[in-house]
Motif scaffolding. Structure first.
Motif, PDB file in Angstrom:
ATOM      1  N   THR A   6       0.960  -1.193  -0.054  1.00 56.22           N
ATOM      2  CA  THR A   6       0.047  -0.100  -0.116  1.00 56.22           C
ATOM      3  C   THR A   6       0.831   1.140   0.046  1.00 56.22           C
ATOM      4  O   THR A   6       1.906   1.331   0.930  1.00 56.22           O
ATOM      5  CB  THR A   6      -0.944   0.030   1.327  1.00 56.22           C
ATOM      6  N   THR A   7       0.830   2.113  -1.041  1.00 58.19           N
ATOM      7  CA  THR A   7       1.667   3.122  -1.139  1.00 58.19           C
ATOM      8  C   THR A   7       0.851   4.620  -1.401  1.00 58.19           C
ATOM      9  O   THR A   7      -0.337   4.329  -1.937  1.00 58.19           O
ATOM     10  CB  THR A   7       2.631   3.115  -2.190  1.00 58.19           C
ATOM     11  N   GLU A   8       1.279   5.647  -0.918  1.00 60.21           N
ATOM     12  CA  GLU A   8       0.982   6.892  -1.395  1.00 60.21           C
ATOM     13  C   GLU A   8       2.075   7.881  -1.402  1.00 60.21           C
ATOM     14  O   GLU A   8       2.658   7.847  -0.197  1.00 60.21           O
ATOM     15  CB  GLU A   8      -0.148   7.261  -0.110  1.00 60.21           C
ATOM     16  N   ASN A   9       2.054   8.659  -2.200  1.00 54.42           N
ATOM     17  CA  ASN A   9       3.192   9.563  -2.217  1.00 54.42           C
ATOM     18  C   ASN A   9       4.380   9.078  -2.175  1.00 54.42           C
ATOM     19  O   ASN A   9       5.677   9.611  -1.460  1.00 54.42           O
ATOM     20  CB  ASN A   9       3.054  10.946  -1.417  1.00 54.42           C
ATOM     21  N   GLY A  10       4.560   7.727  -2.719  1.00 56.57           N
ATOM     22  CA  GLY A  10       5.850   7.066  -2.756  1.00 56.57           C
ATOM     23  C   GLY A  10       6.308   6.469  -1.472  1.00 56.57           C
ATOM     24  O   GLY A  10       7.577   5.726  -1.236  1.00 56.57           O
ATOM     25  N   LEU A  11       5.475   6.361  -0.379  1.00 55.38           N
ATOM     26  CA  LEU A  11       5.862   5.696   0.749  1.00 55.38           C
ATOM     27  C   LEU A  11       4.678   4.715   1.269  1.00 55.38           C
ATOM     28  O   LEU A  11       3.636   5.056   0.836  1.00 55.38           O
ATOM     29  CB  LEU A  11       5.834   6.685   2.033  1.00 55.38           C
ATOM     30  N   ILE A  12       4.920   3.868   2.067  1.00 57.30           N
ATOM     31  CA  ILE A  12       4.222   2.848   2.632  1.00 57.30           C
ATOM     32  C   ILE A  12       3.116   3.549   3.768  1.00 57.30           C
ATOM     33  O   ILE A  12       3.470   4.376   4.300  1.00 57.30           O
ATOM     34  CB  ILE A  12       4.983   1.691   3.308  1.00 57.30           C
ATOM     35  N   CYS A  13       2.001   3.290   3.414  1.00 59.59           N
ATOM     36  CA  CYS A  13       1.103   4.144   4.130  1.00 59.59           C
ATOM     37  C   CYS A  13      -0.280   3.141   4.276  1.00 59.59           C
ATOM     38  O   CYS A  13      -0.624   2.281   3.615  1.00 59.59           O
ATOM     39  CB  CYS A  13       0.803   5.530   3.737  1.00 59.59           C
ATOM     40  N   GLY A  14      -1.248   3.629   5.136  1.00 57.99           N
ATOM     41  CA  GLY A  14      -2.607   3.412   4.968  1.00 57.99           C
ATOM     42  C   GLY A  14      -3.159   2.203   5.638  1.00 57.99           C
ATOM     43  O   GLY A  14      -2.273   1.507   6.280  1.00 57.99           O
ATOM     44  N   HIS A  15      -4.434   2.166   5.667  1.00 62.17           N
ATOM     45  CA  HIS A  15      -4.848   0.926   6.038  1.00 62.17           C
ATOM     46  C   HIS A  15      -5.211  -0.119   4.900  1.00 62.17           C
ATOM     47  O   HIS A  15      -5.840   0.102   3.902  1.00 62.17           O
ATOM     48  CB  HIS A  15      -6.247   1.281   7.005  1.00 62.17           C
ATOM     49  N   PHE A  16      -4.938  -1.215   5.060  1.00 62.47           N
ATOM     50  CA  PHE A  16      -4.910  -2.294   4.089  1.00 62.47           C
ATOM     51  C   PHE A  16      -6.412  -2.550   3.310  1.00 62.47           C
ATOM     52  O   PHE A  16      -6.520  -2.228   2.312  1.00 62.47           O
ATOM     53  CB  PHE A  16      -4.784  -3.688   4.351  1.00 62.47           C
ATOM     54  N   GLY A  17      -7.344  -2.339   4.182  1.00 61.80           N
ATOM     55  CA  GLY A  17      -8.722  -2.547   3.765  1.00 61.80           C
ATOM     56  C   GLY A  17      -9.357  -1.455   3.100  1.00 61.80           C
ATOM     57  O   GLY A  17     -10.540  -1.250   2.413  1.00 61.80           O
ATOM     58  N   HIS A  18      -8.652  -0.341   2.956  1.00 64.59           N
ATOM     59  CA  HIS A  18      -8.982   0.953   2.365  1.00 64.59           C
ATOM     60  C   HIS A  18      -8.048   1.472   1.478  1.00 64.59           C
ATOM     61  O   HIS A  18      -8.204   2.878   1.008  1.00 64.59           O
ATOM     62  CB  HIS A  18      -9.411   2.035   3.598  1.00 64.59           C
ATOM     63  N   ALA A  19      -7.062   0.740   1.058  1.00 62.28           N
ATOM     64  CA  ALA A  19      -6.316   1.268  -0.029  1.00 62.28           C
ATOM     65  C   ALA A  19      -6.952   1.465  -1.296  1.00 62.28           C
ATOM     66  O   ALA A  19      -7.749   0.664  -1.726  1.00 62.28           O
ATOM     67  CB  ALA A  19      -5.138   0.054  -0.060  1.00 62.28           C
ATOM     68  N   LYS A  20      -6.307   2.471  -1.862  1.00 61.97           N
ATOM     69  CA  LYS A  20      -7.126   2.750  -3.272  1.00 61.97           C
ATOM     70  C   LYS A  20      -6.089   2.339  -4.330  1.00 61.97           C
ATOM     71  O   LYS A  20      -6.090   1.983  -5.434  1.00 61.97           O
ATOM     72  CB  LYS A  20      -6.953   4.417  -3.395  1.00 61.97           C
ATOM     73  N   ASN A  21      -4.652   2.021  -3.778  1.00 61.05           N
ATOM     74  CA  ASN A  21      -3.665   1.565  -5.038  1.00 61.05           C
ATOM     75  C   ASN A  21      -2.503   0.838  -4.268  1.00 61.05           C
ATOM     76  O   ASN A  21      -2.492   0.959  -2.898  1.00 61.05           O
ATOM     77  CB  ASN A  21      -2.806   2.860  -5.241  1.00 61.05           C
TER      78      ASN A  21
END
Length: 117
Positions: A6-21
């Motif tokens: 799960t990535t956002e702005n080039g870094l690992i982030c977010g909650h798996f169940g709500h990942a957009k990408n």
């Protein structure tokens, strides 16, 4: 082997169940040979493990994941790593080496929008 992060702005982030990408890394002979971006196409929480399986992904790396996701991925034969932050390439390399730490389910007892744990 295919590893989704799960990535956002080039870094690992977010909650798996709500990942957009996801950034999906293909690994051959212990080396990253390609990286592609995968849109989750509206899948989340309960439907995400099936979506991951359909895309031939062998492992998932993320910052946050609930027990339902851990169990759902395990039922599909997919390894999960949560509690990970920073550079996705470095995390995938640690996964390949077998040194990536996994905190397990680290999201519970709180609300993630429409998905409650």
């Amino acid at each position: 082997m295919r590893i989704a992060v799960t990535t956002e702005n080039g870094l690992i982030c977010g909650h798996f169940g709500h990942a957009k990408n996801f950034s999906v890394f293909t690994v051959e002979d212990g080396k990253i040979v390609s990286r592609e971006e995968l849109d989750t196409q509206g899948n989340h929480c309960a439907s995400m493990p099936g979506f991951i399986k359909e895309n031939n992904i062998d492992a998932v790396i993320t910052s946050g994941m609930g027990q339902g996701a851990v169990d759902g991925l395990e039922a599909e034969g997919i390894k999960s790593y949560s509690g990970v932050s920073g550079d996705p390439v470095e995390a995938v390399e640690r996964c390949i080496e077998g040194t990536l730490e996994n905190v397990g389910a680290n999201c519970s007892g709180h609300d993630h929008g429409s998905c409650k744990h």
